[in-house]
Design an enzyme around this catalytic site. Structure first.
Site, mmCIF file in Angstrom:
data_model
loop_
_atom_site.group_PDB
_atom_site.id
_atom_site.type_symbol
_atom_site.label_atom_id
_atom_site.label_comp_id
_atom_site.label_asym_id
_atom_site.label_seq_id
_atom_site.Cartn_x
_atom_site.Cartn_y
_atom_site.Cartn_z
ATOM 1 N N HIS A 37 1.033 -1.214 0.080
ATOM 2 C CA HIS A 37 -0.034 -0.135 0.028
ATOM 3 C C HIS A 37 0.685 1.374 -0.131
ATOM 4 C CE1 HIS A 37 -2.842 -2.887 2.114
ATOM 5 N NE2 HIS A 37 -3.516 -2.437 1.124
ATOM 6 N N GLY A 147 -2.699 -1.337 -7.216
ATOM 7 C CA GLY A 147 -1.634 -2.122 -7.308
ATOM 8 C C GLY A 147 -1.680 -3.247 -8.572
ATOM 9 N N ASP A 150 -3.708 -6.700 -7.760
ATOM 10 C CA ASP A 150 -4.892 -7.047 -8.241
ATOM 11 C C ASP A 150 -4.904 -6.499 -9.716
ATOM 12 O OD1 ASP A 150 -6.580 -7.650 -5.419
ATOM 13 O OD2 ASP A 150 -5.144 -5.939 -5.011
ATOM 14 N N GLN A 153 -8.601 -6.163 -11.240
ATOM 15 C CA GLN A 153 -9.336 -5.194 -10.654
ATOM 16 C C GLN A 153 -8.626 -3.899 -11.330
ATOM 17 O OE1 GLN A 153 -10.000 -4.169 -6.417
ATOM 18 N NE2 GLN A 153 -8.008 -3.163 -6.454
HETATM 19 P P1 AMP Z 1 -6.449 -3.524 -0.787
HETATM 20 O O1 AMP Z 1 -6.481 -2.887 0.879
HETATM 21 O O2 AMP Z 1 -6.201 -4.899 -0.405
HETATM 22 O O3 AMP Z 1 -8.100 -3.312 -1.380
HETATM 23 O O4 AMP Z 1 -5.480 -2.916 -1.458
HETATM 24 C C1 AMP Z 1 -5.523 -1.601 -1.782
HETATM 25 C C2 AMP Z 1 -4.515 -1.184 -2.992
HETATM 26 O O5 AMP Z 1 -3.216 -1.866 -2.733
HETATM 27 C C3 AMP Z 1 -5.091 -2.028 -4.366
HETATM 28 O O6 AMP Z 1 -4.662 -1.198 -5.360
HETATM 29 C C4 AMP Z 1 -4.108 -3.378 -4.354
HETATM 30 O O7 AMP Z 1 -4.053 -3.760 -5.645
HETATM 31 C C5 AMP Z 1 -3.051 -2.742 -3.936
HETATM 32 N N1 AMP Z 1 -2.118 -3.753 -3.183
HETATM 33 C C6 AMP Z 1 -2.055 -4.713 -2.120
HETATM 34 N N2 AMP Z 1 -1.158 -5.552 -2.210
HETATM 35 C C7 AMP Z 1 -0.272 -5.025 -2.999
HETATM 36 C C8 AMP Z 1 1.208 -5.486 -3.049
HETATM 37 N N3 AMP Z 1 1.575 -6.374 -2.353
HETATM 38 N N4 AMP Z 1 2.009 -4.739 -3.833
HETATM 39 C C9 AMP Z 1 1.258 -3.579 -4.419
HETATM 40 N N5 AMP Z 1 0.185 -3.287 -4.037
HETATM 41 C C10 AMP Z 1 -0.510 -3.980 -3.437
#
Ligand code: AMP
Length: 281
Positions: A37, A147, A150, A153
């Site tokens: 994040h 990210g 996903d 997404q």
């Molecule tokens: P989330 O809180 O899981 O909904 O993720 C929020 C954002 O962080 C989304 O755009 C995810 O794709 C991104 N994200 C989650 N894990 C990672 C990671 N390991 N590396 C880069 N971005 C990430």
């Protein structure tokens, strides 16, 4: 100081007070923040004078049997990370602030949201597109960072932004991994020590497929078979998909076209935890 904004009106007032012409970068999250994040916040900061994150565990994108109730919510720790990253504002709404009683309007993307996670999590992407459009309307960012973790997404949101002519630039940030290859995820804390030790197999399956690709293999079925074979070496995993797809349209590929890239994407259950990962070649 990271300003905490809890209502739509507070975000609008904060947005209006930004100097005219100053670009606003936005990183939507569900919290339980980790270095993945934070890497997205850094990308936003590099491109925009002002930055805002959101933390909202969006009920609309969880299935009835999924982990909405137990999703981690370490808000104090998240705030400290946002402060340290120098994020200017955090939108932290209650569910009632985003979904008024009887809300009955939804956003549905009907193509790239179909396969992969869309096939095994019915309604998931409808929840994502609805909340992301809504967050965009409230925050009105110039740039939003998502990210590559996903990947589907990202593709769904890019399609929505294009189809609905939303005035926001979408930027993708690379996947941040643990030293052993496991992609960082808020859900990794669900892993038992045994499951955590097994979890890097997903990335190993992707790397084995990459090696085959780099050796000249272009048949998607052969590449997927190599990835699935690695996954099958540990019976703790229940594979949902191991796919070779076009990175933008997410169409299933038969042959990886010369000069074009491909997305290798995996979803698997490991005990009670659902993990996803991908690479692009
Ligand atoms: P989330 O809180 O899981 O909904 O993720 C929020 C954002 O962080 C989304 O755009 C995810 O794709 C991104 N994200 C989650 N894990 C990672 C990671 N390991 N590396 C880069 N971005 C990430």
């Amino acid at each position: 100081m990271t300003v905490i904004l809890r209502t739509v009106a507070e975000v609008r007032a904060w947005r209006r007070a930004l100097p005219a012409g100053q670009a606003l970068g936005f990183v939507p999250t569900m919290g339980a923040l980790h270095a993945g994040h934070i890497s997205l916040m850094e990308l936003a900061k590099g491109r925009a004078a002002a930055t805002i994150a959101s933390i909202f565990v969006n009920p609309l994108q969880f299935g009835p049997k999924e982990d909405l109730a137990k999703y981690p919510r370490p808000i104090e720790q998240d705030l400290a990370l946002l402060e340290r990253a120098g994020v200017d504002a955090l939108f932290l709404p209650e569910v009632s602030a985003l979904y008024p009683e009887g809300a009955s309007t939804f956003v549905v993307e009907e193509d790239v949201s179909g396969p992969m996670c869309g096939a095994v999590r019915p309604g998931h992407f409808r929840g994502v597109t609805t909340v992301v459009l809504k967050l965009f309307n409230i925050v009105q960012p110039d740039l939003a960072v998502f990210g590559q973790k996903d990947a589907q997404q990202c593709a769904v949101i890019e399609r929505m932004v294009r189809d609905l002519a939303l005035p926001v630039e979408i930027m993708r940030g690379p996947i941040v991994r643990e030293p052993d290859g496991l992609a960082l995820s808020s859900r990794n804390i669900y892993l038992s020590p045994e499951d955590r030790a097994a979890a890097p197999l997903i990335y190993e399956s992707l790397q084995a497929a990459r090696t085959a690709f780099e050796g000249g293999e272009r048949q998607a079925a052969m590449i997927a078979a190599i990835g699935r074979k690695v996954m099958a070496t540990d019976a703790r995993f229940t594979l949902q998909y191991w796919d070779v797809r076009d990175p933008m349209t997410l169409e299933a590929l038969t042959t990886i076209p010369a000069g074009a890239g491909a997305l290798f994407a995996v979803a698997a259950h490991l005990g009670p935890t659902r993990l996803i990962d991908n690479i692009t070649v």
